[in-house]
Write an enzyme that holds these catalytic residues in place. Structure first.
Site, PDB file in Angstrom:
ATOM      1  N   GLU A   1       0.843  -1.203   0.000  1.00 24.98           N
ATOM      2  CA  GLU A   1       0.000   0.000   0.000  1.00 24.98           C
ATOM      3  C   GLU A   1       0.872   1.244   0.000  1.00 24.98           C
ATOM      4  OE1 GLU A   1      -2.378  -0.810   3.438  1.00 24.98           O
ATOM      5  OE2 GLU A   1      -3.235  -2.605   2.528  1.00 24.98           O
TER       6      GLU A   1
ATOM      7  N   GLU B   1      -7.987   4.877   4.923  1.00 21.77           N
ATOM      8  CA  GLU B   1      -7.789   4.097   3.703  1.00 21.77           C
ATOM      9  C   GLU B   1      -7.815   5.009   2.490  1.00 21.77           C
ATOM     10  OE1 GLU B   1      -7.510   0.795   3.580  1.00 21.77           O
ATOM     11  OE2 GLU B   1      -8.281   0.041   5.490  1.00 21.77           O
TER      12      GLU B   1
END
Ligand SMILES: [Zn+2]
Length: 1146
Positions: free
Chosen positions: A846, A1025
């Site tokens: 990520e 997120e």
């Protein structure tokens, strides 16, 4: 059918009928009701039909009477139906009042005549075919009273009587949804019977053929029936070809589809697939489908053919010796249970790439059929929500004594600093930087600082890692003439480039320039470098655009980075840096039929095996990697930080299969990728397939593109990652996934992510990545540059929290404002500032989380008045990279322990999860001294949703979701956890409140967010997120996300904290009630239907494609349900199918 029925007119009783016949009297009443159709009282109709039924059941005479010649009994029933059908719901009334019972009894009765009256049977079956579908229990009734058998016998005796066959088949069809009926009919020889009816191609009796095929298709849903039909596969294929050839005007698509429907069901079983392959089915369906492609109306045929072919495509073995990562890191202590222990205990020589036996395949086929029906309800339940109220309440006991935590005091010098004159000056000028890693009582067990890569125990040694180039010899010169160009000497063509160029470049451009393209190269360079001396390679000057980037410093940082493969090369993008492009990058619109085209190309591998090169061009599993090749192939490389390509196989001239390496000490987690390509031909249509992806769906199906970095572009002044690639899609492929890699499930496949690409520059070196790379060395470089930005008013301290298993240090930053003076008041204000604790990049794949963190750090260190206010308002404690080892080694999810670190927060081990252990200890220390942070936020990236959003923790909202309404009204909870996301939604364009969720799930109980909330008692504990793809709302709607937007998000997060500060100050508390109006938020969200406020519902809420996309040729598997592949903060709904669940829960 309806024509037949409606041709009958309501009749009066014939005069010959004796008026004393009870049944005829009843029919008379029924008929009378028909005439008064609009006024029928259902109760009266029910009474009459019940009486008729009773008479038929009890009196043989009555049955004969009704079906006998000259009686109008049948006609009255038909008339009743006719009227009923006109009256809409009335068939339903007739059915529910026992009408089908009457009819089925009549069938039995009629069958007792010898011979049975064909006319009566015809009439009865015609009516039954019409009435049956209205009666849910029709199939069962027909079987139980014996009428089904009568119909079957009638079929057997009248194979040539097309007029009678048709209604009989229709009645069978009505009975077939019942699995028991299907099996029973199969036993009774009906499958064979169908094949007798389905003759060779003929345009006579097409409606009978169509009905026969549909009936057969329905029968074949039963596995035992499919077994009976296996021998007929060649016949079905033959008939299909005939129809394909002769039905040139496509008037009989339904017949063709019917044949495919039969094949589709037969191939659900292993024997069927074998028969299909043996009968050359792949080639036949491939060729017919290819011919159908130009005609859009034939799409259903192509799609069904494609489904059958994918199912029958022989499962291939992934071209690897083992699915375990090529590189191993010997753990000093192996976790007692779990996947890593399993990996270490795997018997020597065991093949883990494919399962030994595929005996389960038939069971799998059965499951497929169930899945087809049940798939959609699969996730309707919400069993992941925590329902144990005790687990939602703060954990009372602090497990660790303060004495043990006291050693963490030194990471909080700011809390005790008294800034006496001497020291004040010292702080002022030299914010100290501690390089001592923390030593805790358990530290004896910590691994040595630089453990060397070693093979797993009892295993063949894997090829020795490429010897490290001596990074100290790197000597990149910068010209000092003030224009800022970084230049390298370029040797004369033909000279030994590797020797003359700095070694660090040997694996990059330089190595490739020595090849066949050399002479052209000289001209190219001459053209490019009009005014400059021959032999000068320009390095882009990014200093102005990228204040935090410095190539020289980057190389310095690389030298102190430890990697398991001992990477010796530096990827050019990381070296040159990335300047975000100014042009907008739109979310790609999916082109119709992309997936189908790609799948057909895959099938061609089987149809035309001679066209397949199957040439390995890159392979980390062999000693000589990279494979040297003088020919026409692309060259691949990923032996640099965060690189993870394991193997490249040239399939066709311009097509390559790529295999990703597993996370270290693991045998799966393939999603992140980063590799280099060179030796390309300009303008050639290259296709790349990453063939060992694991997730069941991907944003690549929803407009996300891969990232590419061109070195030629970079040296022309455009150093940047750009979204690129066409014909992108993601689908289940024909490479089987062993049960070891699939959490014990057999018969699973991998997924392919495919994209096409044409290159614009000759002799280019290009890099491809899943998302904007951000290496550990990049972080170290950024931290050094940030330190240089520090003003005397800024308090910045960088500590080393601990060493990782791989020997890298984990930085901990403290940022706040220096006290304005050393007065008591000021020092007091300084020490008492609330803390904000941030972390990021626990998941190496990520990378967007790091870019957001970069935005946060840059803002915090900036000179704006807002930044200054923010520093004065808070003390920031930041762990910018919780998993340096994972990042360095190109992992997607894990650390070197082979575990997901964001699942270790409940009980982190200092030996296996040092960064988590010590980060948690910092928080425990703060809790112990009553200084728990105001906000905790862990930055993540989300692979399957758009926008930026937060997950938080709320007892009340969790309880709401579980519908334990009885207890919820007694719960009292401060709604402050909603404030920060609400503020963000008002100011950050990428942020979406509607995607936020505050529900605590069982599967997340060991994540940072939940543990910090529950154990440390931080009410505002979040996961933030960021999408990997783009936004579908706000200012950036329709655009893919870039580093600019991610960094902006990080900065906006800071501004939001400042606003939070103002709102949470005691004077302001009353004025922000609107921010906390949870109920209106929830209502709004739910009404919009855009999403619901719970994480597991939010997954992949993508509309379905216009193209009917089928990821799973065989089964609707949900890899996320299996604990090995579960995506912790991603949630558990899988794919595009999830729209229903929303409805079901709102
Ligand atoms: Zn994550």
């Amino acid at each position: 059918m309806s024509g037949y029925v409606s041709s009958i007119k309501p009749l009066s009783l014939p005069p010959s009928v004796p008026s004393n016949s009870r049944v005829l009297m009843l029919f008379g009443q029924l008929e009378k009701l028909n005439r008064e159709s609009m006024l029928v009282d259902p109760e009266i109709a029910r009474q009459i039909t019940a009486k008729i039924l009773h008479l038929i059941q009890t009196q043989e005479k009555t049955r004969k009477e009704i079906v006998s010649k000259g009686s109008s009994g049948m006609e009255v029933i038909l008339a009743t139906l006719e009227v009923s059908s006109r009256g809409g719901r009335r068939i339903g009334v007739f059915v529910s009042k026992g009408g089908t019972g009457i009819l089925l009894q009549l069938v039995i009765s009629a069958s007792k005549e010898s011979p049975p009256s064909e006319e009566v049977m015809l009439q009865l079956h015609s009516v039954l075919a019409k009435v049956g579908p209205k009666d849910r229990k029709f199939g069962v009734k027909a079987r139980l009273n014996g009428a089904l058998n009568v119909t079957v016998n009638l079929l057997k005796q009248n194979l040539q009587n097309y007029k009678l066959l048709l209604p009989c088949l229709l009645v069978l069809q009505v009975c077939l949804p019942s699995a028991v009926n299907a099996v029973s009919l199969g036993k009774n020889g009906v499958v064979e019977l169908m094949f007798k009816i389905i003759g060779p191609y003929s345009k006579k009796n097409t409606s009978l053929l169509k009905v026969s095929l549909d009936t057969l298709g329905a029968l074949l849903k039963s596995k035992t029936n499919a077994q009976r039909a296996v021998v007929h596969v060649p016949i079905l294929l033959h008939i299909y070809q005939d129809w394909h050839r002769n039905d040139t005007r496509h008037r009989h698509i339904l017949i063709r589809k019917g044949i495919l429907g039969c094949l589709k069901n037969i191939t659900n079983i292993k024997l069927g697939r074998k028969a299909f392959i043996d009968a050359d089915g792949m080639r036949i369906l491939y060729n017919t489908s290819t011919e159908c492609l130009p005609v859009r109306t034939l799409d259903p045929l192509i799609n069904t053919s494609s489904l059958i072919m994918r199912k029958c495509f022989p499962k291939n073995r992934l071209p690897l010796p083992t699915i375990k990562s090529v590189f191993h890191h010997q753990l000093l202590r192996v976790p007692a249970g779990g996947p890593v222990a399993q990996l270490y205990n795997q018997p020597l020589g065991m093949d883990d790439v494919v399962d030994e036996s595929d005996n389960n395949e038939d069971a799998e086929a059965e499951n497929d059929m169930e899945n087809e029906v049940e798939e959609k309800d699969h996730h309707a339940g919400n069993d992941d929500i925590e329902t144990d109220i005790n687990k939602l309440r703060p954990k009372e006991t602090h497990s660790r004594p303060f004495e043990e935590l006291k050693i963490y005091e030194r990471f909080f010098m700011e809390l005790s600093e008294d800034f006496q004159v001497m020291q004040y000056t010292f702080w002022f000028n030299n914010t100290p930087k501690s390089h001592r890693p923390i030593v805790v009582p358990t530290a004896q067990a910590l691994p040595p600082k630089n453990p060397t890569a070693a093979p797993l125990q009892g295993e063949c040694p894997h090829p020795a890692p490429v010897p490290a180039l001596d990074l100290d010899t790197i000597n990149i010169t910068k010209d000092q003439d003030g224009c800022g160009d970084h230049t390298h000497s370029r040797p004369h063509p033909g000279a030994g480039l590797e020797q003359e160029l700095p070694p660090i470049l040997a694996g990059g451009v330089a190595a490739r320039l020595g090849g066949e393209g050399e002479e052209m190269l000289a001209e190219d360079w001459a053209e490019e470098e009009e005014s400059s001396e021959e032999g000068v390679l320009h390095v882009p000057d990014t200093a102005l655009l990228l204040p935090l980037h410095d190539p020289d410093l980057y190389v310095e940082m690389v030298k102190s980075t430890s990697s398991v493969p001992q990477f010796s090369e530096v990827a050019y993008p990381d070296y040159f840096g990335h300047v975000a492009p100014t042009s907008r990058e739109h979310i790609l619109e999916r082109v119709y039929g992309v997936q189908r085209t790609k799948i057909f190309q895959d099938i061609e591998r089987l149809i035309h095996p001679n066209d397949i090169l199957d040439k390995v061009v890159y392979d980390l599993d062999i000693q000589s990697c990279p494979v040297v090749d003088g020919g026409e192939s692309l060259k691949f490389n990923s032996q640099f930080e965060s690189g993870n390509l394991r193997k490249a196989v040239q399939i066709r001239k311009f097509e390559y299969d790529l295999v990703l390496n597993s996370d270290i000490n693991s045998n799966h987690y393939h999603q992140w990728f980063y590799f280099e390509v060179s030796g390309m031909r300009v303008g050639a249509p290259y296709r790349f397939n990453i063939i060992n992806c694991e997730k069941s769906n991907s944003q690549f199906n929803y407009g996300m593109q891969v990232l590419m970095y061109s070195v030629q572009e970079a040296i022309s002044g455009r150093p940047r990652w750009v979204r690129t690639g066409t014909d992108i899609c993601y689908y289940k492929n024909h490479f089987s996934r062993s049960s070891i890699a699939a959490g014990g499930q057999k018969g699973k496949s991998y997924y392919t992510m495919t994209f096409s690409m044409t290159f614009n520059h000759k002799d280019d070196v290009c890099y491809f990545a899943y998302h904007y790379p951000y290496t550990y060395s990049t972080l170290k470089m950024h931290l050094q540059k940030l330190e240089a930005l520090r003003t005397p008013q800024t308090y910045l301290r960088e500590d080393i929290l601990c060493e990782t298993l791989g020997g890298n240090s984990c930085p901990l930053l403290t940022i706040t404002a220096m006290p304005e003076s050393t007065s008591n008041d000021q020092i007091c204000q300084f020490r008492n500032r609330p803390l904000v604790f941030l972390s990021s990049r626990v998941h190496p794949g990520e990378t967007n989380a790091s870019w957001v963190m970069k935005g946060t750090l840059e803002f915090l260190m900036g000179s704006s008045p807002l930044a200054h206010s923010l520093r004065e308002a808070y003390i920031f404690k930041i762990v910018p990279m919780l998993n340096p080892d994972g990042v360095v080694n190109g992992n997607h999810r894990c650390s070197l322990s082979g575990e997901d670190l964001n699942r270790q927060w409940q009980n982190p081990s200092p030996e296996l999860h040092p960064t988590i252990y010590h980060t948690k200890s910092l928080l425990q220390y703060l809790a112990a001294i009553q200084r728990a942070p105001l906000v905790f936020c862990d930055y993540h990236g989300h692979s399957r949703k758009k926008n930026v959003f937060m997950y938080g923790c709320s007892l009340k909202e969790t309880v709401w979701e579980t519908n334990i309404s009885a207890t919820s009204c007694e719960l009292h909870e401060d709604l402050g956890y909603r404030t920060l996301p609400k503020i963000l939604s008002q100011m950050a364009p990428a942020f979406s409140m509607a995607s936020c969720s505050f529900v605590v799930e069982r599967s997340k109980e060991a994540t940072a967010r939940v543990v910090v909330w529950r154990e440390i008692g931080v009410q505002r504990s979040y996961t933030m997120e960021s999408t990997l793809c783009g936004c579908d709302q706000g200012k950036y709607k329709g655009l893919q996300i870039g580093t600019r937007e991610l960094e902006e998000m990080g900065a906006q997060f800071c501004v939001a904290l400042l606003r939070l500060k103002r709102l949470t100050s005691p004077l302001k508390l009353r004025n922000h009630a609107h921010l906390l109006d949870v109920e209106s938020d929830l209502t709004e969200t739910r009404c919009k239907g855009s999403s619901t406020p719970s994480t597991y519902l939010l997954e992949d809420e993508e509309a379905s494609f216009m193209e009917e996309v089928d990821y799973s040729a065989e089964s609707g598997d949900e890899p996320d349900n299996d604990p090995n592949t579960a995506d912790p903060h991603d949630n558990h709904l899988s794919d595009s199918e999830s729209n229903n669940h929303r409805d079901s829960l709102t």
